[in-house]
Design a protein around this motif. Structure first.
Motif, PDB file in Angstrom:
ATOM      1  N   LEU A 135     150.032  87.842 -75.806  1.00  0.00           N
ATOM      2  CA  LEU A 135     149.094  88.668 -75.044  1.00  0.00           C
ATOM      3  C   LEU A 135     149.091  88.257 -73.573  1.00  0.00           C
ATOM      4  O   LEU A 135     149.394  87.110 -73.249  1.00  0.00           O
ATOM      5  CB  LEU A 135     147.674  88.501 -75.597  1.00  0.00           C
ATOM      6  N   PRO A 136     148.673  89.160 -72.697  1.00  0.00           N
ATOM      7  CA  PRO A 136     148.463  88.773 -71.294  1.00  0.00           C
ATOM      8  C   PRO A 136     147.421  87.650 -71.221  1.00  0.00           C
ATOM      9  O   PRO A 136     146.533  87.566 -72.072  1.00  0.00           O
ATOM     10  CB  PRO A 136     147.934  90.061 -70.642  1.00  0.00           C
ATOM     11  N   GLU A 137     147.503  86.823 -70.203  1.00  0.00           N
ATOM     12  CA  GLU A 137     146.668  85.617 -70.111  1.00  0.00           C
ATOM     13  C   GLU A 137     145.179  85.905 -70.239  1.00  0.00           C
ATOM     14  O   GLU A 137     144.471  85.192 -70.938  1.00  0.00           O
ATOM     15  CB  GLU A 137     146.966  84.881 -68.798  1.00  0.00           C
ATOM     16  N   LYS A 138     144.661  86.927 -69.565  1.00  0.00           N
ATOM     17  CA  LYS A 138     143.214  87.193 -69.625  1.00  0.00           C
ATOM     18  C   LYS A 138     142.776  87.548 -71.038  1.00  0.00           C
ATOM     19  O   LYS A 138     141.737  87.080 -71.511  1.00  0.00           O
ATOM     20  CB  LYS A 138     142.813  88.296 -68.643  1.00  0.00           C
ATOM     21  N   ARG A 156     144.334  86.675 -73.809  1.00  0.00           N
ATOM     22  CA  ARG A 156     144.537  85.457 -74.594  1.00  0.00           C
ATOM     23  C   ARG A 156     143.368  84.486 -74.390  1.00  0.00           C
ATOM     24  O   ARG A 156     142.820  83.950 -75.356  1.00  0.00           O
ATOM     25  CB  ARG A 156     145.865  84.824 -74.160  1.00  0.00           C
ATOM     26  N   SER A 157     142.971  84.281 -73.142  1.00  0.00           N
ATOM     27  CA  SER A 157     141.869  83.359 -72.844  1.00  0.00           C
ATOM     28  C   SER A 157     140.545  83.873 -73.397  1.00  0.00           C
ATOM     29  O   SER A 157     139.758  83.101 -73.962  1.00  0.00           O
ATOM     30  CB  SER A 157     141.743  83.140 -71.335  1.00  0.00           C
ATOM     31  N   CYS A 158     140.281  85.154 -73.227  1.00  0.00           N
ATOM     32  CA  CYS A 158     139.031  85.728 -73.745  1.00  0.00           C
ATOM     33  C   CYS A 158     138.961  85.592 -75.262  1.00  0.00           C
ATOM     34  O   CYS A 158     137.916  85.211 -75.813  1.00  0.00           O
ATOM     35  CB  CYS A 158     138.903  87.200 -73.350  1.00  0.00           C
ATOM     36  N   ILE A 159     140.055  85.885 -75.952  1.00  0.00           N
ATOM     37  CA  ILE A 159     140.076  85.762 -77.410  1.00  0.00           C
ATOM     38  C   ILE A 159     139.918  84.310 -77.829  1.00  0.00           C
ATOM     39  O   ILE A 159     139.189  83.994 -78.773  1.00  0.00           O
ATOM     40  CB  ILE A 159     141.354  86.405 -77.990  1.00  0.00           C
ATOM     41  N   GLN A 160     140.575  83.401 -77.125  1.00  0.00           N
ATOM     42  CA  GLN A 160     140.435  81.972 -77.436  1.00  0.00           C
ATOM     43  C   GLN A 160     138.974  81.540 -77.321  1.00  0.00           C
ATOM     44  O   GLN A 160     138.432  80.903 -78.209  1.00  0.00           O
ATOM     45  CB  GLN A 160     141.307  81.125 -76.509  1.00  0.00           C
ATOM     46  N   LEU A 161     138.350  81.892 -76.217  1.00  0.00           N
ATOM     47  CA  LEU A 161     136.967  81.468 -75.985  1.00  0.00           C
ATOM     48  C   LEU A 161     135.993  82.129 -76.951  1.00  0.00           C
ATOM     49  O   LEU A 161     135.051  81.499 -77.421  1.00  0.00           O
ATOM     50  CB  LEU A 161     136.564  81.758 -74.534  1.00  0.00           C
ATOM     51  N   ARG A 162     136.227  83.377 -77.295  1.00  0.00           N
ATOM     52  CA  ARG A 162     135.304  84.103 -78.181  1.00  0.00           C
ATOM     53  C   ARG A 162     135.559  83.786 -79.650  1.00  0.00           C
ATOM     54  O   ARG A 162     134.669  83.361 -80.380  1.00  0.00           O
ATOM     55  CB  ARG A 162     135.430  85.614 -77.937  1.00  0.00           C
ATOM     56  N   LYS A 193     134.623  92.076 -72.639  1.00  0.00           N
ATOM     57  CA  LYS A 193     134.637  92.893 -73.861  1.00  0.00           C
ATOM     58  C   LYS A 193     135.895  93.758 -73.941  1.00  0.00           C
ATOM     59  O   LYS A 193     136.499  93.880 -75.008  1.00  0.00           O
ATOM     60  CB  LYS A 193     133.380  93.766 -73.923  1.00  0.00           C
ATOM     61  N   VAL A 194     136.286  94.322 -72.805  1.00  0.00           N
ATOM     62  CA  VAL A 194     137.498  95.153 -72.762  1.00  0.00           C
ATOM     63  C   VAL A 194     138.728  94.302 -73.089  1.00  0.00           C
ATOM     64  O   VAL A 194     139.582  94.711 -73.894  1.00  0.00           O
ATOM     65  CB  VAL A 194     137.650  95.839 -71.381  1.00  0.00           C
ATOM     66  N   ASN A 195     138.825  93.116 -72.497  1.00  0.00           N
ATOM     67  CA  ASN A 195     139.968  92.235 -72.767  1.00  0.00           C
ATOM     68  C   ASN A 195     140.031  91.840 -74.236  1.00  0.00           C
ATOM     69  O   ASN A 195     141.111  91.818 -74.836  1.00  0.00           O
ATOM     70  CB  ASN A 195     139.900  90.981 -71.890  1.00  0.00           C
ATOM     71  N   ILE A 196     138.886  91.515 -74.823  1.00  0.00           N
ATOM     72  CA  ILE A 196     138.858  91.134 -76.236  1.00  0.00           C
ATOM     73  C   ILE A 196     139.236  92.320 -77.111  1.00  0.00           C
ATOM     74  O   ILE A 196     140.054  92.193 -78.028  1.00  0.00           O
ATOM     75  CB  ILE A 196     137.473  90.559 -76.618  1.00  0.00           C
ATOM     76  N   PHE A 197     138.670  93.485 -76.832  1.00  0.00           N
ATOM     77  CA  PHE A 197     138.982  94.674 -77.620  1.00  0.00           C
ATOM     78  C   PHE A 197     140.471  94.999 -77.550  1.00  0.00           C
ATOM     79  O   PHE A 197     141.124  95.206 -78.577  1.00  0.00           O
ATOM     80  CB  PHE A 197     138.153  95.872 -77.131  1.00  0.00           C
ATOM     81  N   ARG A 198     141.009  95.035 -76.350  1.00  0.00           N
ATOM     82  CA  ARG A 198     142.431  95.375 -76.183  1.00  0.00           C
ATOM     83  C   ARG A 198     143.338  94.329 -76.834  1.00  0.00           C
ATOM     84  O   ARG A 198     144.350  94.666 -77.447  1.00  0.00           O
ATOM     85  CB  ARG A 198     142.776  95.526 -74.706  1.00  0.00           C
ATOM     86  N   ARG A 251     142.585  92.309 -79.391  1.00  0.00           N
ATOM     87  CA  ARG A 251     142.483  92.445 -80.855  1.00  0.00           C
ATOM     88  C   ARG A 251     143.245  93.663 -81.343  1.00  0.00           C
ATOM     89  O   ARG A 251     143.903  93.612 -82.387  1.00  0.00           O
ATOM     90  CB  ARG A 251     141.015  92.543 -81.272  1.00  0.00           C
ATOM     91  N   GLN A 252     143.134  94.772 -80.599  1.00  0.00           N
ATOM     92  CA  GLN A 252     143.864  95.987 -80.985  1.00  0.00           C
ATOM     93  C   GLN A 252     145.370  95.755 -80.945  1.00  0.00           C
ATOM     94  O   GLN A 252     146.100  96.183 -81.838  1.00  0.00           O
ATOM     95  CB  GLN A 252     143.478  97.166 -80.075  1.00  0.00           C
ATOM     96  N   ALA A 253     145.841  95.072 -79.914  1.00  0.00           N
ATOM     97  CA  ALA A 253     147.277  94.793 -79.799  1.00  0.00           C
ATOM     98  C   ALA A 253     147.743  93.912 -80.952  1.00  0.00           C
ATOM     99  O   ALA A 253     148.803  94.160 -81.550  1.00  0.00           O
ATOM    100  CB  ALA A 253     147.582  94.123 -78.457  1.00  0.00           C
ATOM    101  N   ILE A 254     146.952  92.905 -81.287  1.00  0.00           N
ATOM    102  CA  ILE A 254     147.302  92.014 -82.404  1.00  0.00           C
ATOM    103  C   ILE A 254     147.334  92.799 -83.702  1.00  0.00           C
ATOM    104  O   ILE A 254     148.287  92.694 -84.487  1.00  0.00           O
ATOM    105  CB  ILE A 254     146.303  90.833 -82.494  1.00  0.00           C
TER     106      ILE A 254
END
Length: 175
Positions: A115-118, A120-126, A148-153, A155-158
Motif C-alpha cells: 500500500l502507499p505509505e499513508k 499503510r501507516s494509518c492501517i498500522q496505527l488503527r 478514515k479515507v486512507n483506512i477505507f481505501r 482496506r478496500q485495496a487489500i
C-alpha cells in the motif's frame, strides 16, 4: 496534567513504535534504530514534557517522521516484511490448516506492505496498534476525515487484491 515519566509513559511505547517503524521501513534493524532515536529525541526534550498535550502522539510523530526520512534515504519501498510471523494459537489445526493460515497471513502482510505509505501507516496505527482516528490524525498531521479515507481505501485495496488471489487459487479455501 500529570507529571510524565520516561519509565512509565514513554518506554512502554517502544514495541508499538517498533511496529510502526517496521511497517514503514520494512527493515527490522532500521526499525530498531528508529525506535532508539525516537526515545533519545523524546528524552532530550524532557524539560518541555509538561507543555506536550499528548506524549504518546508526540512519540509516534517523531517515530513516523524518522521512518519516512529513512525510506527516503534508503529507497527501500519495494521490500517486504521478513522474519515476522504470527503463528495461530489454535492447537486443533492440522498442519495443512496451519500452512494455509500462515500463507494467508503472509499474503495479507504483503498486500499491506504494498500500500502507499499513508494508507499503510494509518492501517498500522488503527488495526494493529488500536489508535483512535483522532490520535492517528495527530500523528500523521492530517485531518481525521483523511485518516478514515486512507483506512477505507487501504482496506478496500487489500480486500480486492486478496479476493483476486483467492479466486485464482493462490490461496485455496478448505472444503
Amino acid at each position: 496534567m500529570s507529571k510524565i515519566s520516561f519509565q512509565n509513559d514513554i518506554l512502554p511505547l517502544k514495541n508499538q513504535l517498533y511496529r510502526l517503524a517496521l511497517r514503514i521501513t520494512l527493515r527490522n534493524a532500521e526499525a530498531e534504530d528508529i525506535v532508539q532515536e525516537t526515545l533519545i529525541k523524546a528524552w532530550n526534550v524532557r524539560d518541555k514534557w509538561d507543555t506536550i498535550d499528548n506524549i504518546e502522539a508526540f512519540c509516534f510523530t517523531i517515530c513516523r517522521n524518522l521512518a519516512l526520512d529513512s525510506i527516503k534515504r534508503h529507497d527501500n519501498r519495494n521490500e517486504t516484511l521478513e522474519n515476522v510471523r504470527t503463528d495461530a494459537a489454535d492447537t486443533q489445526q492440522t498442519p495443512l490448516d496451519k500452512a494455509t493460515t500462515n500463507n494467508r497471513i503472509d499474503i495479507v502482510r504483503h498486500l499491506v506492505d504494498s500500500l502507499p505509505e499513508k494508507q499503510r501507516s494509518c492501517i498500522q496505527l488503527r488495526d494493529f496498534e488500536g489508535k483512535t482516528y483522532k490520535e492517528i490524525a495527530t500523528v500523521m498531521g492530517i485531518p481525521e476525515e483523511q485518516v478514515k479515507v486512507n483506512i477505507f481505501r487501504g482496506r478496500q485495496a487489500i480486500k480486492t487484491q486478496f479476493q483476486k488471489l483467492d479466486n485464482f487459487g493462490v490461496s485455496k479455501k478448505n472444503p
